[in-house]
Design a protein around this motif. Sequence first.
Motif, mmCIF file in Angstrom:
data_model
loop_
_atom_site.group_PDB
_atom_site.id
_atom_site.type_symbol
_atom_site.label_atom_id
_atom_site.label_comp_id
_atom_site.label_asym_id
_atom_site.label_seq_id
_atom_site.Cartn_x
_atom_site.Cartn_y
_atom_site.Cartn_z
ATOM 1 N N LYS A 20 0.452 3.799 -11.132
ATOM 2 C CA LYS A 20 -0.970 3.870 -10.777
ATOM 3 C C LYS A 20 -1.476 2.521 -10.284
ATOM 4 O O LYS A 20 -2.172 2.441 -9.275
ATOM 5 C CB LYS A 20 -1.778 4.337 -11.993
ATOM 6 C CG LYS A 20 -1.532 5.782 -12.388
ATOM 7 C CD LYS A 20 -2.264 6.137 -13.674
ATOM 8 C CE LYS A 20 -1.940 7.561 -14.106
ATOM 9 N NZ LYS A 20 -2.576 7.912 -15.403
ATOM 10 N N SER A 21 -1.127 1.450 -11.007
ATOM 11 C CA SER A 21 -1.595 0.121 -10.597
ATOM 12 C C SER A 21 -0.934 -0.323 -9.295
ATOM 13 O O SER A 21 -1.564 -0.985 -8.461
ATOM 14 C CB SER A 21 -1.331 -0.904 -11.703
ATOM 15 O OG SER A 21 0.058 -1.048 -11.947
ATOM 16 N N THR A 24 -2.618 1.446 -6.425
ATOM 17 C CA THR A 24 -3.937 0.836 -6.236
ATOM 18 C C THR A 24 -3.811 -0.497 -5.522
ATOM 19 O O THR A 24 -4.587 -0.806 -4.595
ATOM 20 C CB THR A 24 -4.633 0.646 -7.596
ATOM 21 O OG1 THR A 24 -4.761 1.909 -8.243
ATOM 22 C CG2 THR A 24 -6.009 0.028 -7.418
ATOM 23 N N GLN A 25 -2.844 -1.322 -5.935
ATOM 24 C CA GLN A 25 -2.638 -2.610 -5.284
ATOM 25 C C GLN A 25 -2.231 -2.424 -3.819
ATOM 26 O O GLN A 25 -2.700 -3.156 -2.946
ATOM 27 C CB GLN A 25 -1.576 -3.412 -6.024
ATOM 28 C CG GLN A 25 -1.387 -4.830 -5.477
ATOM 29 C CD GLN A 25 -0.484 -5.679 -6.359
ATOM 30 O OE1 GLN A 25 -0.201 -5.319 -7.505
ATOM 31 N NE2 GLN A 25 -0.032 -6.810 -5.845
ATOM 32 N N LYS A 27 -3.059 0.002 -1.946
ATOM 33 C CA LYS A 27 -4.278 0.428 -1.243
ATOM 34 C C LYS A 27 -5.138 -0.788 -0.907
ATOM 35 O O LYS A 27 -5.653 -0.912 0.211
ATOM 36 C CB LYS A 27 -5.039 1.416 -2.135
ATOM 37 C CG LYS A 27 -6.432 1.783 -1.655
ATOM 38 C CD LYS A 27 -7.101 2.701 -2.675
ATOM 39 C CE LYS A 27 -8.578 2.850 -2.397
ATOM 40 N NZ LYS A 27 -9.251 3.704 -3.412
ATOM 41 N N ASP A 34 -6.287 5.465 2.265
ATOM 42 C CA ASP A 34 -6.796 6.561 1.444
ATOM 43 C C ASP A 34 -6.344 7.925 1.955
ATOM 44 O O ASP A 34 -6.003 8.811 1.165
ATOM 45 C CB ASP A 34 -8.335 6.518 1.410
ATOM 46 C CG ASP A 34 -8.858 5.624 0.289
ATOM 47 O OD1 ASP A 34 -8.024 5.068 -0.452
ATOM 48 O OD2 ASP A 34 -10.083 5.484 0.163
ATOM 49 N N ALA A 164 -5.264 6.199 -8.021
ATOM 50 C CA ALA A 164 -5.342 5.199 -6.951
ATOM 51 C C ALA A 164 -6.499 5.514 -6.010
ATOM 52 O O ALA A 164 -7.188 4.605 -5.526
ATOM 53 C CB ALA A 164 -4.021 5.153 -6.188
ATOM 54 N N ALA A 167 -9.791 4.451 -7.641
ATOM 55 C CA ALA A 167 -9.956 3.012 -7.876
ATOM 56 C C ALA A 167 -10.835 2.404 -6.784
ATOM 57 O O ALA A 167 -10.579 2.571 -5.589
ATOM 58 C CB ALA A 167 -8.597 2.317 -7.897
#
Length: 430
Positions: A20-21, A24-25, A27, A34, A164, A167
């Motif tokens: 997940k992190s 997100t990073q 992105k 997205d 993600a 976030a």
Amino acid sequence: MPPSKLDEEYVQNSFHTYLKSSLTQAKVEKLIEDQVLASAEADLMISGPALCLYFAALRCTTNPPSVPLPRATKSAPPLELSADNCPPTFLGFLAVWGANVPRIQGLIPDHQHDLARIICGLQPLSIPPNPECAGIAADLRAVAIEISQRRTFQDRYANDLQAALDAGSSGRGLKVKTSFVPPPVYSDSLAPGSSGYGSKKLSPSPSSPSSVLSAFPSRTPSPMILTQDTPEIDFIRETLYSALAAVLEDITAFQTRNPHPLARLFKYDPPRAHFAAVSLAILEVATTEGIILPDQNAIMCVSAREIGGHKLTPDACPEPLRPFMIELISIGRDAQVMQDEDNEATIKAIERGDEDIPEPRFERVKVIIIDGVRVSRDSGEDGSRMRKRSLEGRAVAFANRVNALGLSISRIKAFRDREKEVFDVLGPHP
């Protein structure tokens, strides 16, 4: 006393926390947009976990490499995943990742960023590009493919994508939802979690691939009568099913002598065996003379019910299927070149009187598709090791392409609808 092994579910949960992190990073760094997260394109099932492995390598501070795990509670002591405490299911993944950690950390920052871009299917920015990055990306993507084929991953992947997407959102406007839906379970005996990375092996009851496949609905598929008016996707599907029959018949032939490696995979990990069989069927189509027509950028879809076959070009395909068709033709073209190079290398080795004939790269590709990527333990001079690493990297990269196409095809509804029936009918029988 050897250290105790960590709980598989704990390691699995930790991986999804990092995934997940990592998404997100990626992105934030504009490696993944997205709309890609929302569309859940098949390649994202590969690039997402591969990015997770990449970011973990950058954070690694131990030698030999280990992974710091999230604490189960605030008061829990820090814990790292290492070869000593790693559950057996994950040891292969950890070994390949660990072998690549010093290679990743040895890159300059610009090349590290290029590596992340290559993992995501983007072009590197450095001129000239560092060739080391392509080999590392191939290894990480190969491990990611093995992870993405596991049912336990597929069941949780949508939540990772959604986390993600959420976030950094302001909360205003419509919430973007991911469209990812796990592929069907390919056997009624495979409830979610019954097989996969981090799950226990199946009970000994499925003693052969036929017994696993026999759990599918026992009904003969309606015969496909292919005519010139048949939708083009049916021609492609039936051609792949014909190749799938050849793959499964090969398993049966081996059973009379010794177990085919794919038969062993059907016994212990049917979901992965399914994907491997589809990927091998793609290779069968790609290398069967008279099917792939590279000079005409077309496929000759062959059916026993249509004499002479049916030539199909990407332009004749429905638009959503064109990228798959183009990649299938490209894989066929490159596979034929690879086989020619293998034959030439074998002939030259014989002419030189070499005692050890090199393993054909094309055969190595098949091994990787079934067994996954492994840490190479080549011996010899540095030059020999570098050459073997280069050849291995090319084999891994090509196997990744075939596996990625197999994952994509397995998600297309028109292929899934009859696939379970085809496995039941074509599966090897004792």
